[in-house]
Structure formats: structure tokens, C-alpha cells
Design an enzyme around this catalytic site. Structure first.
Site, PDB file in Angstrom:
ATOM      1  CG  ASP A 113     -55.564 -73.511 -24.445  1.00 60.62           C
ATOM      2  OD1 ASP A 113     -55.399 -73.699 -25.595  1.00 60.62           O
ATOM      3  OD2 ASP A 113     -56.103 -72.232 -23.996  1.00 60.62           O
ATOM      4  CB  SER A 114     -55.550 -77.723 -28.399  1.00 59.50           C
ATOM      5  OG  SER A 114     -54.342 -78.171 -28.202  1.00 59.50           O
ATOM      6  CG  ASP A 153     -51.710 -72.898 -24.304  1.00 55.58           C
ATOM      7  OD1 ASP A 153     -50.846 -71.751 -24.746  1.00 55.58           O
ATOM      8  OD2 ASP A 153     -52.193 -73.562 -25.312  1.00 55.58           O
ATOM      9  CE  LYS A 157     -49.267 -71.308 -27.313  1.00 58.22           C
ATOM     10  NZ  LYS A 157     -50.926 -71.146 -27.232  1.00 58.22           N
ATOM     11  CD  GLU A 194     -55.262 -68.066 -26.665  1.00 57.54           C
ATOM     12  OE1 GLU A 194     -56.317 -67.470 -26.596  1.00 57.54           O
ATOM     13  OE2 GLU A 194     -55.127 -69.395 -26.714  1.00 57.54           O
ATOM     14  CD  GLU A 221     -54.669 -70.804 -33.624  1.00 58.27           C
ATOM     15  OE1 GLU A 221     -54.022 -70.521 -32.510  1.00 58.27           O
ATOM     16  OE2 GLU A 221     -55.813 -71.522 -33.992  1.00 58.27           O
TER      17      GLU A 221
HETATM   18  O1  KIV Z   1     -53.590 -74.899 -27.735  1.00 57.14           O
HETATM   19  C1  KIV Z   1     -53.000 -75.077 -28.926  1.00 57.14           C
HETATM   20  O2  KIV Z   1     -52.953 -76.426 -29.461  1.00 57.14           O
HETATM   21  C2  KIV Z   1     -52.471 -74.067 -29.319  1.00 57.14           C
HETATM   22  C3  KIV Z   1     -51.627 -74.291 -30.694  1.00 57.14           C
HETATM   23  C4  KIV Z   1     -53.136 -74.141 -31.706  1.00 57.14           C
HETATM   24  C5  KIV Z   1     -50.675 -73.148 -31.099  1.00 57.14           C
HETATM   25  O3  KIV Z   1     -52.078 -72.896 -28.805  1.00 57.14           O
END
Ligand code: KIV
EC number: 2.1.2.11
Length: 272
Positions: free
Chosen positions: A52-53, A91, A121, A123, A190
Site C-alpha cells: 500500500d506504499s 497489502d 498481507k 498489519e 518493520e
Molecule cells: O507497503 C509496503 O511497501 C510495505 C513494506 C514497507 C513492507 O508494507
């Protein structure tokens, strides 16, 4: 009957587990589009994370919170089309799984069905137990994410190193153990102290992938725009830059503009 697009041996959760068991480190990078995914996959990256980055590096938002499930599915399906070998994890975006396990399973199933990705994934630890359990019960591989969890940035207030204090470190150890017991196939840690990450990687049998978590884990992940030096401003201590694409691209585009203006481009050979 299954249809095989290529003979390449695809990475699976079992292979990732075997890598940990035999001490081979796992390489993971983020990817958000088809062209980048083809390059990363061909270069041998084991896991591509549709992070989600994307909210930051693709859309220019300050945080990961604004990106939507539909936007994640768009990025994920583009990445999947570029991949032959890598395991693709996506994510679940902010608001698509917290506090409501029915919504969590709906979100995960949409990602798997509509993008063709291989896992998701999430969190968090104990607070998302129900969501993790229900997604796993649908046969969807789940990767955990503990430590600095950017979807909680407004709770933390800062992107600084997490779990330096005893109580937070103990909660992280408990959460990691819980995620393993629930059936997660791997966990991202992280921005936490190296010693704590080492303890988690030694205590747990599933792969532990670090970002800013030191060398004593089972693999590493970076945001691809950061490690390629496309993004110049972000300079955390854990980041190693493998290229300066910002300069390479700026030079190329500056030369293009110059050539267009001077009418050097296109020349006779570049015309029909
Ligand atoms: O969204 C992302 O890029 C991440 C990484 C920093 C692990 O979750």
C-alpha cells in the site's frame, strides 16, 4: 485441468519455508505495475509485494491510508501479469479488514479473484486475530506485518523505530507467536531493533522478512522506488540505494527536451 503458461518453477509458500529451513535468505521488493514486475521477476526476486506504499510512491499521498481496495486490485493485477516465478503478495488497504472479519474475508477474496495474486498481507497482531483466522480459513495465504505499521501512523505520531521499550517488544513477540499459531506463512518486521528481530526469527519457524530490522532475519524487503534511487528525499538509515535512477531519468528527459527543441529529434532515420 490446469493450464501452465511456462516451465519456470514458481515460488510457493512451501519454497519460502524451505528457504528458511536451509538458511537461504529470501529477497522481496515492492512492485506496483507490469513493466517493473517483469524486470524484478526476471532478475530473480522471490516475493513481489504490491504494497500500500503505492499510495505514497505511485499516487503521491503523504500516508498509506487513502489507497482503496479497487486501486490495490488494479496495481496487483498489473503486477501479476508481469510475473512468471515470484510469489505475489498484496497489502489489504486501510479500512478493508480492521474490526470486521466479514469485510476482511470479502476484501481478501476480491484481491485473490480479481488480481490473481498469491497471498495477502495485513498489519497488526492480536487486534486483527479474527480477520486473519477467517482469511486463512478460505485458503488464502496470509503474511503478517508487525513493528512500524504505517496504517497506524496517526496512532504512533512518527515513523521512528518501534518496540524499543520492553512492553512493546514483549507485545511484538507475543503477536508474532500468535500470527504463526494462526497459520500465517511469513511475517514482515518493520523498523525495530536488530536484536528483537533476531529473537523473533530464532523463536519462530516461519520466515521473518525485515525492513529496517537488521541482518539476523530470514529475508529483506525494500520499496523498489527507494532502492533504485527514483525517490531522492527518503533517506532512512536502513535504505541501501542500488542505483541513482533519479539522475539517470532526469538526464535522459533533459536531453530529450533539448533534442526536440533543437529539432535534432527525430532525424531522417527515425522518420518514415
Ligand atoms: O507497503 C509496503 O511497501 C510495505 C513494506 C514497507 C513492507 O508494507
Amino acid at each position: 485441468m490446469s493450464v501452465h503458461k511456462s516451465d519456470v518453477k514458481k515460488i510457493t509458500t512451501h519454497q519460502l519455508q524451505n528457504m528458511k529451513d536451509r538458511g537461504e535468505k529470501i529477497s522481496m521488493l515492492t512492485a506496483y505495475d507490469y513493466s517493473m514486475a517483469t524486470i524484478l521477476d526476471a532478475a530473480g526476486v522471490d516475493v513481489l509485494l504490491v504494497g500500500d506504499s503505492a499510495s505514497n510512491v505511485m499516487a503521491g499521498h503523504e500516508t498509506t491510508l487513502p489507497i482503496t481496495l479497487d486501486q490495490m486490485i488494479y496495481h496487483a493485477s498489473s503486477v501479476v501479469r508481469g510475473v512468471n516465478r515470484a510469489f505475489v503478495v498484496v497489502d489489504l488497504p486501510f479500512g478493508s479488514y480492521q474490526g470486521n472479519s466479514s469485510e476482511a474475508i470479502r476484501s481478501a477474496i476480491r484481491i485473490m479473484k480479481e488480481s490473481g495474486a498469491h497471498g495477502v498481507k495485513l498489519e497488526g497482531g492480536a487486534e486483527i486475530k479474527e480477520s486473519v483466522t477467517r482469511i486463512l480459513s478460505a485458503g488464502v495465504p496470509v503474511m503478517g506485518h508487525l513493528g512500524l505499521t504505517p496504517q497506524s501512523i496517526y496512532k504512533f505520531g512518527t515513523y521512528t523505530v518501534r518496540a524499543k521499550e520492553e512492553a512493546e517488544a514483549q507485545k511484538l513477540l507475543d503477536d508474532a507467536q500468535l500470527l504463526q499459531e494462526l497459520g500465517c506463512f511469513a511475517i514482515v518486521l518493520e523498523k525495530i531493533p536488530s536484536d528483537l528481530a533476531k529473537q523473533v526469527a530464532e523463536k519462530l519457524h516461519i520466515p521473518i522478512i525485515g525492513i529496517g530490522a537488521g541482518p539476523h532475519v530470514d529475508g529483506q524487503v525494500l520499496v523498489v522506488h527507494d532502492m533504485l534511487g527514483i525517490n531522492k528525499e527518503f533517506k532512512p538509515r536502513f535504505l541501501r540505494r542500488y542505483a541513482d535512477l533519479h539522475s539517470v531519468m532526469t538526464d535522459a528527459v533533459t536531453n530529450y527536451v533539448k533534442d526536440v527543441k533543437s529539432q535534432d529529434f527525430p532525424n531522417d532515420k527515425e522518420a518514415y
